[in-house]
Write an enzyme that holds these catalytic residues in place. Sequence first.
Site, short mmCIF file in Angstrom:
data_model
loop_
_atom_site.label_atom_id
_atom_site.label_comp_id
_atom_site.label_asym_id
_atom_site.label_seq_id
_atom_site.Cartn_x
_atom_site.Cartn_y
_atom_site.Cartn_z
N SER A 162 -68.94 -37.41 -58.81
CA SER A 162 -69.53 -37.34 -57.48
C SER A 162 -69.86 -35.88 -57.14
O SER A 162 -70.65 -35.26 -57.85
CB SER A 162 -68.60 -37.97 -56.45
OG SER A 162 -69.26 -38.15 -55.22
N ASP A 269 -74.96 -47.80 -55.90
CA ASP A 269 -74.73 -46.47 -55.33
C ASP A 269 -76.07 -45.97 -54.80
O ASP A 269 -77.06 -45.95 -55.53
CB ASP A 269 -74.20 -45.55 -56.44
CG ASP A 269 -73.97 -44.12 -55.98
OD1 ASP A 269 -74.22 -43.81 -54.79
OD2 ASP A 269 -73.55 -43.30 -56.81
N HIS A 299 -70.38 -46.71 -55.68
CA HIS A 299 -70.03 -45.32 -55.96
C HIS A 299 -68.52 -45.19 -56.18
O HIS A 299 -67.73 -45.57 -55.34
CB HIS A 299 -70.46 -44.43 -54.79
CG HIS A 299 -70.36 -42.97 -55.08
ND1 HIS A 299 -71.28 -42.30 -55.85
CD2 HIS A 299 -69.44 -42.04 -54.71
CE1 HIS A 299 -70.95 -41.02 -55.94
NE2 HIS A 299 -69.83 -40.84 -55.26
#
Length: 327
Positions: A162, A269, A299
């Site tokens: 991320s 995501d 995600h």
Amino acid sequence: MAGESTPLGSIIDPCEYLHITINPDGTLTRSPDALLTAPPNTSTATAISRDIPINPSNNTWARIFLPKQPTSPTKLPILLYFHGGGFIIGSPDLAIFHEFCSNIAGQLPVLLVSAGYRLAPEHRLPAAYDDGMEALHWVKTVQDDWLRDHGDYSNCFIMGSSAGGNMAYHVGLRAARETDDLSPLKIKGLILHQPFFGGVGRTESELRLVNDPFLPLCVSDLMWELCLPVGADRDHSYCNPTVGEDSFGGLEEMEGLGWRVLVTGSDGDHMIERQKELVKMMEKKGIKVVGRFGVGDFHGFEFFDSSKANLLYLALQNFIFSHSLSV
């Protein structure tokens, strides 16, 4: 930019979602009970770990993971890892990152260094990138017996999840321009695990997942508002690397060094189109890059689904230990 932090139709309070309060002086109060932490381990089945300071003046530190039974006499690839959290929350001792890194170290196997960095908005970008580069230099110079005895300095990869994936990209750009200064550390490639990117104009996936319960778009927007340099919008290269493309340099050097890059993501995501655009941009630059994009997941899903995490570990193993891009 502040007016863009809550997309039209959003039904989610991003501060409540993140368990944060924005103080009048611009700092954050982060709920200490929102995220579970884990101590370093000395007795797990897969990997042992310990914490070492990097820069006490910045309160940065690393958690090093060593397979419990490291391969001998062959030394292990070194994997420098950066955690997620939108640049505003998180640390190497969060339980989800600790378990993830422990499993990677033990199952691949690699010697994994999970390096912390200063958080925004108290320390806006590029502070985290500065800390990432400092972590690279620290790895090559620190007098640590695990690194010395088990780490292969000629076989290093930079990985992040991320926001950490965004960090791995930008730290990688810097590192590609400073390879001589990093010797004897030799970087072979980057692993961008569901990297955190954005932009001012909305993509189809962002509009489709505006109220995604796993990572709502308004939460991402607030994270960018809090971490980007004051006055910058989401088309700043830190957030949207396809605007101006190689504005900071490094991609040409990366291609010349023959680095390999793995980018992962899923269509659940809202960042997937950003991630695919990055792959296309790097392909145009001649970089050896492969996208590994799944269907139906959200995600960070591999932090919560062990069977899918195991598939990722296998892909990482194939990527790191193979000279091809097959994953």
